[in-house]
Scaffold this active site. Sequence first.
Site, short mmCIF file in Angstrom:
data_model
loop_
_atom_site.label_atom_id
_atom_site.label_comp_id
_atom_site.label_asym_id
_atom_site.label_seq_id
_atom_site.Cartn_x
_atom_site.Cartn_y
_atom_site.Cartn_z
N ARG A 224 -22.98 45.06 -5.60
CA ARG A 224 -22.07 46.04 -5.01
C ARG A 224 -22.74 46.67 -3.80
NH1 ARG A 224 -18.26 44.08 -7.28
NH2 ARG A 224 -17.12 44.94 -9.04
N HIS A 272 -16.62 40.54 1.06
CA HIS A 272 -16.47 40.66 -0.41
C HIS A 272 -15.64 39.50 -0.97
CE1 HIS A 272 -16.41 43.71 -3.96
NE2 HIS A 272 -16.41 42.47 -4.40
P1 NDP Z 1 -23.38 41.56 -16.78
O1 NDP Z 1 -23.01 42.87 -17.38
O2 NDP Z 1 -23.11 40.33 -17.57
O3 NDP Z 1 -24.93 41.56 -16.43
C1 NDP Z 1 -25.57 42.63 -15.85
C2 NDP Z 1 -27.07 42.37 -15.75
O4 NDP Z 1 -27.69 43.44 -15.02
C3 NDP Z 1 -27.76 42.31 -17.11
O5 NDP Z 1 -28.76 41.31 -17.12
C4 NDP Z 1 -28.38 43.70 -17.23
O6 NDP Z 1 -29.55 43.75 -18.03
C5 NDP Z 1 -28.76 43.96 -15.79
N1 NDP Z 1 -28.91 45.40 -15.55
C6 NDP Z 1 -27.98 46.38 -15.68
N2 NDP Z 1 -28.51 47.59 -15.42
C7 NDP Z 1 -29.82 47.37 -15.13
C8 NDP Z 1 -30.90 48.20 -14.81
N3 NDP Z 1 -30.76 49.54 -14.74
N4 NDP Z 1 -32.11 47.65 -14.58
C9 NDP Z 1 -32.28 46.30 -14.68
N5 NDP Z 1 -31.28 45.43 -14.99
C10 NDP Z 1 -30.07 45.97 -15.21
O7 NDP Z 1 -22.66 41.49 -15.35
P2 NDP Z 1 -22.14 40.20 -14.55
O8 NDP Z 1 -23.26 39.25 -14.43
O9 NDP Z 1 -20.86 39.71 -15.12
O10 NDP Z 1 -21.78 40.86 -13.13
C11 NDP Z 1 -22.77 41.53 -12.38
C12 NDP Z 1 -22.13 42.25 -11.21
O11 NDP Z 1 -21.76 41.35 -10.18
C13 NDP Z 1 -20.82 42.99 -11.50
O12 NDP Z 1 -21.05 44.23 -12.14
C14 NDP Z 1 -20.25 43.18 -10.12
O13 NDP Z 1 -20.70 44.40 -9.57
C15 NDP Z 1 -20.84 42.02 -9.32
N6 NDP Z 1 -19.79 41.08 -8.89
C16 NDP Z 1 -19.56 40.93 -7.55
C17 NDP Z 1 -18.58 40.05 -7.10
C18 NDP Z 1 -18.40 39.76 -5.64
O14 NDP Z 1 -17.41 39.15 -5.27
N7 NDP Z 1 -19.32 40.11 -4.79
C19 NDP Z 1 -17.72 39.31 -8.05
C20 NDP Z 1 -18.10 39.50 -9.44
C21 NDP Z 1 -19.07 40.38 -9.83
P3 NDP Z 1 -29.47 43.42 -19.63
O15 NDP Z 1 -29.17 41.95 -19.71
O16 NDP Z 1 -30.85 43.72 -20.12
O17 NDP Z 1 -28.38 44.27 -20.19
#
Ligand code: NDP
Length: 309
Positions: A224, A272
């Site tokens: 994001r 985006h």
């Molecule tokens: P998930 O919820 O499946 O995965 C999130 C990951 O981020 C997990 O591995 C989590 O760790 C890690 N994480 C979260 N908070 C922290 C932190 N504070 N410190 C370290 N690691 C952290 O999300 P998705 O993979 O499905 O999607 C990720 C993001 O991609 C979405 O939230 C969205 O913002 C973005 N996105 C962008 C798009 C675009 O077109 N540009 C399209 C689709 C998504 P843990 O595994 O340990 O919980």
Amino acid sequence: MALLMRTDSDRAPWWRDEVAKLLPDLDFRIYPETGRIEDIEYALVWRPPQGLLRSLPSLKAIFSLGAGVDHVFADPNLPEGVPVVRLIDVQLTRQMTEYAVWHVLRFHRNGPEYEAQQRQRVWREVALTQTVERRVGVMGLGEIGGAVARALVGFGFDVAGWSRGPKSIPGVASFAGREKLHDFLARSEIVVCVLPLTPDTTDILDARAFAAMPRGACVINIGRGPHLVESDLVAALDAGHVAGAALDVFRTEPLPQDSPLWSHPAVTLTPHIAGMIDPRSAVQQVVANIRRIRAGEKPLNIVDPRAGY
Ligand code: NDP
């Protein structure tokens, strides 16, 4: 019973048609044409106006029109007890993986140098690094980041990932928690950010993060916009510490015309589009969850509001 959709895109009628094929009895309404709000049991939303969801007294589930839910939690007055459900879609994951791989390969194969050379009609080889010698770091190892990391392992890259908790993905070195962020960045020549946006991850790509990366590092942000402090990136690029950036998301979208990112020679940007939800595949999950709720079951992929992702 009814579903209310609210989106910025022009795909609402397409969604309506796809939902109608599977749930012909569901009254599909497109915001701001809410009709009788007492009928609305489901909301399918991208950036809902603040207060909208709380104003729906019969709401049973909030479906995010995206993998991220930051745009839902941006409303401080969400209705209590109504689950927020995020989208996990195989096509979306695939597109995000393609985008990440596209730019990792472009940086890895000296794409920006060859593009500049072509503009100047220069015929010169740039030294080639093998994938096994190229250290790529993926921030966020969830649904999408995990797929990105696995795809990069397939090319033979030296891959590490950073997440909240430790992860076990074959070929991917796991770095977990804030205390390991510096070490993770310090070993990563190409950094892909695919984190969810939460208070903990806002501004995570800042001057300190860039300073931790090795000189000549490249940054790809498909998470994001607010993950990135744009002015810090421009400073790091101008200083030559960061060599290149590929950006799909921005703090303000559309990117303002006066943003220096538009014309920065070391920046490649897209509006985006890294992952674009295809209603033909994403509808399956929404409909399956409506069916679960109708059967008295909990929907799948409910977000933990405390974690915010
Ligand atoms: P998930 O919820 O499946 O995965 C999130 C990951 O981020 C997990 O591995 C989590 O760790 C890690 N994480 C979260 N908070 C922290 C932190 N504070 N410190 C370290 N690691 C952290 O999300 P998705 O993979 O499905 O999607 C990720 C993001 O991609 C979405 O939230 C969205 O913002 C973005 N996105 C962008 C798009 C675009 O077109 N540009 C399209 C689709 C998504 P843990 O595994 O340990 O919980």
